[in-house]
Every structure is written in structure tokens, then in C-alpha cells.
Write a protein that holds these residues in place. Structure first.
Motif, PDB file in Angstrom:
ATOM      1  N   GLY A 172       0.807  -1.217   0.000  1.00 20.98           N
ATOM      2  CA  GLY A 172       0.000   0.000   0.000  1.00 20.98           C
ATOM      3  C   GLY A 172       0.837   1.262   0.000  1.00 20.98           C
ATOM      4  O   GLY A 172       0.441   2.280  -0.576  1.00 20.98           O
ATOM      5  N   SER A 173       1.997   1.211   0.626  1.00 23.15           N
ATOM      6  CA  SER A 173       2.844   2.409   0.698  1.00 23.15           C
ATOM      7  C   SER A 173       3.530   2.720  -0.634  1.00 23.15           C
ATOM      8  O   SER A 173       4.064   3.817  -0.805  1.00 23.15           O
ATOM      9  CB  SER A 173       3.894   2.251   1.792  1.00 23.15           C
ATOM     10  N   THR A 174       3.507   1.777  -1.569  1.00 22.78           N
ATOM     11  CA  THR A 174       4.134   2.045  -2.870  1.00 22.78           C
ATOM     12  C   THR A 174       3.346   3.069  -3.687  1.00 22.78           C
ATOM     13  O   THR A 174       3.847   3.563  -4.681  1.00 22.78           O
ATOM     14  CB  THR A 174       4.301   0.747  -3.690  1.00 22.78           C
ATOM     15  N   GLU A 175       2.126   3.388  -3.259  1.00 25.79           N
ATOM     16  CA  GLU A 175       1.314   4.406  -3.934  1.00 25.79           C
ATOM     17  C   GLU A 175       1.809   5.813  -3.619  1.00 25.79           C
ATOM     18  O   GLU A 175       1.412   6.768  -4.262  1.00 25.79           O
ATOM     19  CB  GLU A 175      -0.155   4.277  -3.520  1.00 25.79           C
ATOM     20  N   TYR A 176       2.641   5.943  -2.582  1.00 25.86           N
ATOM     21  CA  TYR A 176       3.145   7.247  -2.160  1.00 25.86           C
ATOM     22  C   TYR A 176       4.578   7.438  -2.637  1.00 25.86           C
ATOM     23  O   TYR A 176       5.282   6.484  -2.935  1.00 25.86           O
ATOM     24  CB  TYR A 176       3.102   7.370  -0.632  1.00 25.86           C
ATOM     25  N   SER A 177       5.015   8.674  -2.650  1.00 25.99           N
ATOM     26  CA  SER A 177       6.375   9.003  -3.056  1.00 25.99           C
ATOM     27  C   SER A 177       7.361   8.529  -1.983  1.00 25.99           C
ATOM     28  O   SER A 177       7.147   8.749  -0.799  1.00 25.99           O
ATOM     29  CB  SER A 177       6.493  10.511  -3.231  1.00 25.99           C
ATOM     30  N   PHE A 178       8.453   7.885  -2.418  1.00 21.94           N
ATOM     31  CA  PHE A 178       9.460   7.395  -1.480  1.00 21.94           C
ATOM     32  C   PHE A 178      10.469   8.471  -1.102  1.00 21.94           C
ATOM     33  O   PHE A 178      11.003   8.472  -0.016  1.00 21.94           O
ATOM     34  CB  PHE A 178      10.214   6.195  -2.076  1.00 21.94           C
ATOM     35  N   GLY A 179      10.752   9.355  -1.993  1.00 20.61           N
ATOM     36  CA  GLY A 179      11.777  10.354  -1.744  1.00 20.61           C
ATOM     37  C   GLY A 179      13.149   9.700  -1.749  1.00 20.61           C
ATOM     38  O   GLY A 179      13.407   8.756  -2.480  1.00 20.61           O
ATOM     39  N   SER A 180      14.047  10.198  -0.906  1.00 23.23           N
ATOM     40  CA  SER A 180      15.394   9.626  -0.791  1.00 23.23           C
ATOM     41  C   SER A 180      15.720   9.425   0.686  1.00 23.23           C
ATOM     42  O   SER A 180      14.948   9.815   1.553  1.00 23.23           O
ATOM     43  CB  SER A 180      16.415  10.565  -1.425  1.00 23.23           C
ATOM     44  N   SER A 181      16.868   8.833   0.952  1.00 19.55           N
ATOM     45  CA  SER A 181      17.261   8.625   2.345  1.00 19.55           C
ATOM     46  C   SER A 181      17.477   9.947   3.066  1.00 19.55           C
ATOM     47  O   SER A 181      17.199  10.065   4.255  1.00 19.55           O
ATOM     48  CB  SER A 181      18.542   7.802   2.418  1.00 19.55           C
ATOM     49  N   ALA A 182      17.965  10.938   2.352  1.00 18.78           N
ATOM     50  CA  ALA A 182      18.199  12.254   2.953  1.00 18.78           C
ATOM     51  C   ALA A 182      16.886  13.014   3.161  1.00 18.78           C
ATOM     52  O   ALA A 182      16.737  13.731   4.141  1.00 18.78           O
ATOM     53  CB  ALA A 182      19.144  13.073   2.084  1.00 18.78           C
ATOM     54  N   ARG A 183      15.958  12.846   2.236  1.00 17.81           N
ATOM     55  CA  ARG A 183      14.655  13.511   2.331  1.00 17.81           C
ATOM     56  C   ARG A 183      13.562  12.496   2.029  1.00 17.81           C
ATOM     57  O   ARG A 183      13.040  12.435   0.912  1.00 17.81           O
ATOM     58  CB  ARG A 183      14.584  14.684   1.365  1.00 17.81           C
ATOM     59  N   PRO A 184      13.203  11.666   3.042  1.00 16.30           N
ATOM     60  CA  PRO A 184      12.206  10.621   2.796  1.00 16.30           C
ATOM     61  C   PRO A 184      10.817  11.200   2.534  1.00 16.30           C
ATOM     62  O   PRO A 184      10.427  12.200   3.128  1.00 16.30           O
ATOM     63  CB  PRO A 184      12.225   9.801   4.084  1.00 16.30           C
ATOM     64  N   GLY A 185      10.112  10.541   1.635  1.00 16.11           N
ATOM     65  CA  GLY A 185       8.750  10.935   1.312  1.00 16.11           C
ATOM     66  C   GLY A 185       7.755  10.202   2.199  1.00 16.11           C
ATOM     67  O   GLY A 185       8.131   9.430   3.085  1.00 16.11           O
ATOM     68  N   PRO A 186       6.462  10.396   1.957  1.00 20.72           N
ATOM     69  CA  PRO A 186       5.434   9.782   2.807  1.00 20.72           C
ATOM     70  C   PRO A 186       5.358   8.259   2.704  1.00 20.72           C
ATOM     71  O   PRO A 186       4.810   7.604   3.590  1.00 20.72           O
ATOM     72  CB  PRO A 186       4.140  10.427   2.331  1.00 20.72           C
ATOM     73  N   GLY A 187       5.919   7.662   1.671  1.00 21.31           N
ATOM     74  CA  GLY A 187       5.877   6.211   1.533  1.00 21.31           C
ATOM     75  C   GLY A 187       7.091   5.505   2.119  1.00 21.31           C
ATOM     76  O   GLY A 187       7.094   4.279   2.281  1.00 21.31           O
ATOM     77  N   TYR A 188       8.113   6.256   2.476  1.00 26.59           N
ATOM     78  CA  TYR A 188       9.389   5.686   2.929  1.00 26.59           C
ATOM     79  C   TYR A 188       9.234   4.926   4.255  1.00 26.59           C
ATOM     80  O   TYR A 188       9.632   3.762   4.359  1.00 26.59           O
ATOM     81  CB  TYR A 188      10.390   6.838   3.087  1.00 26.59           C
ATOM     82  N   PHE A 189       8.693   5.568   5.252  1.00 29.55           N
ATOM     83  CA  PHE A 189       8.566   4.965   6.588  1.00 29.55           C
ATOM     84  C   PHE A 189       7.573   3.795   6.614  1.00 29.55           C
ATOM     85  O   PHE A 189       7.891   2.720   7.129  1.00 29.55           O
ATOM     86  CB  PHE A 189       8.188   6.049   7.594  1.00 29.55           C
ATOM     87  N   PRO A 190       6.348   3.944   6.058  1.00 27.05           N
ATOM     88  CA  PRO A 190       5.425   2.800   6.075  1.00 27.05           C
ATOM     89  C   PRO A 190       5.951   1.592   5.302  1.00 27.05           C
ATOM     90  O   PRO A 190       5.701   0.447   5.685  1.00 27.05           O
ATOM     91  CB  PRO A 190       4.146   3.328   5.439  1.00 27.05           C
ATOM     92  N   PHE A 191       6.691   1.845   4.219  1.00 30.42           N
ATOM     93  CA  PHE A 191       7.252   0.731   3.461  1.00 30.42           C
ATOM     94  C   PHE A 191       8.265  -0.030   4.319  1.00 30.42           C
ATOM     95  O   PHE A 191       8.232  -1.260   4.384  1.00 30.42           O
ATOM     96  CB  PHE A 191       7.915   1.229   2.178  1.00 30.42           C
ATOM     97  N   GLY A 192       9.149   0.701   4.977  1.00 25.30           N
ATOM     98  CA  GLY A 192      10.145   0.064   5.843  1.00 25.30           C
ATOM     99  C   GLY A 192       9.505  -0.720   6.976  1.00 25.30           C
ATOM    100  O   GLY A 192       9.906  -1.848   7.278  1.00 25.30           O
ATOM    101  N   LEU A 193       8.494  -0.132   7.605  1.00 24.37           N
ATOM    102  CA  LEU A 193       7.799  -0.839   8.689  1.00 24.37           C
ATOM    103  C   LEU A 193       7.068  -2.074   8.179  1.00 24.37           C
ATOM    104  O   LEU A 193       7.047  -3.112   8.843  1.00 24.37           O
ATOM    105  CB  LEU A 193       6.809   0.098   9.386  1.00 24.37           C
TER     106      LEU A 193
END
Length: 154
Positions: free
Chosen positions: A25-46
Motif C-alpha cells: 500500500g505504501s508504494t502508492e506514495y512518493s518514497f523520496g530519498s534517504s536524505a529527504r524521505p517521502g510519505p511512503g518511505y517509513f510505512p514501506f520500511g515498517l
């Protein structure tokens, strides 16, 4: 393949499926980068971490023998319904009653789900968690959450 622990099997399967669902589900959001994570970065990791945890528990359930197969007991309906009801009540009451009234209500109803209910403990938890929630969410993160009941503010 024989299931050696029913509890671990079903909990591992649940963690695995929920983790995959959140990661997907988090792949629908922007991941951004490690320096500037997007809204999908944290839920994807969790979600990935939860899926890995579920896979480990599932593996344990299929490989390590437990006494009597570790059967699942009956469903505890009272605590389940009280906790789910308290969460629904919190979501519905927060806009009208605000954080200072709704959070203690949530804590008291949730405390009723346990085997041992003590008014003093629930009251102390309500005070500490309400103040802590105000500090973190209102003061620290500057979220716009109603703090006071609407009939007191207007």
C-alpha cells in the motif's frame, strides 16, 4: 509439513500478510530519498520489517516443536469488543469532545477490557497520557487536533 505451534503459525501468518499489505500500500506514495524521505518511505520500511518478523515467527512455528502443539484458545470477545469499540468511540468523539475529554474516555473504556480494573490506575494513566499526548502532538509537532470540547471553545 506439520504445524508445530498453532499460535506461532497463525500470528506469524497474520504479521506476514499485514506487513506485505502495508508495504504494498505504501508504494502508492512518493518514497523520496534517504536524505529527504517521502510519505511512503517509513510505512514501506515498517511493512517490510513486520513481514520479516512474521516470516521468522512462521518459520519457528513450522520447525521448532512446542508442548502439545501450542493450541489457540477461544476468542476473548469482551476485551476484543471493548478495545475496538473504544477506538471507534475515540475517532467519532475527538472532533466534538477534544483531546482532553476523549483520550481519558478511551483509556477508561480500554482499561475495562482487562481482568483487573482499578480506578486510580486508569485515572493516573489518563492524566499522564493526556499531558504526554498534548506535549508530543500539539506542542511538539504542532498538529491541528481539537484540544477542548467544542461547547467550551465557542
Amino acid at each position: 509439513m506439520k504445524i508445530k505451534s498453532q499460535r506461532d503459525f497463525w500470528s506469524g501468518l497474520m504479521f506476514l500478510l499485514v506487513g506485505i499489505a502495508f508495504a504494498w500500500g505504501s508504494t502508492e506514495y512518493s518514497f523520496g530519498s534517504s536524505a529527504r524521505p517521502g510519505p511512503g518511505y517509513f510505512p514501506f520500511g515498517l511493512g517490510v520489517l513486520l513481514a520479516l518478523l512474521g516470516a521468522l515467527v512462521l518459520f519457528k512455528a513450522l520447525t521448532i516443536e512446542s508442548a502439545g502443539g501450542d493450541p489457540i484458545g477461544s476468542i476473548a470477545w469482551k476485551p476484543l469488543l471493548l478495545i475496538v469499540g473504544a477506538i471507534l468511540m475515540f475517532g467519532l468523539a475527538l472532533p466534538k469532545l477534544g483531546l482532553v475529554a476523549t483520550l481519558p474516555l478511551l483509556i477508561f473504556v480500554s482499561a475495562l477490557a482487562g481482568d483487573e480494573f482499578h480506578w486510580k490506575d486508569a485515572l493516573l494513566n489518563s492524566v499522564i497520557l493526556t499531558i504526554g499526548s498534548w506535549v508530543v502532538f500539539i506542542w511538539g509537532l504542532k498538529l491541528v487536533i481539537p484540544v477542548w470540547p467544542t461547547f467550551l471553545v465557542n
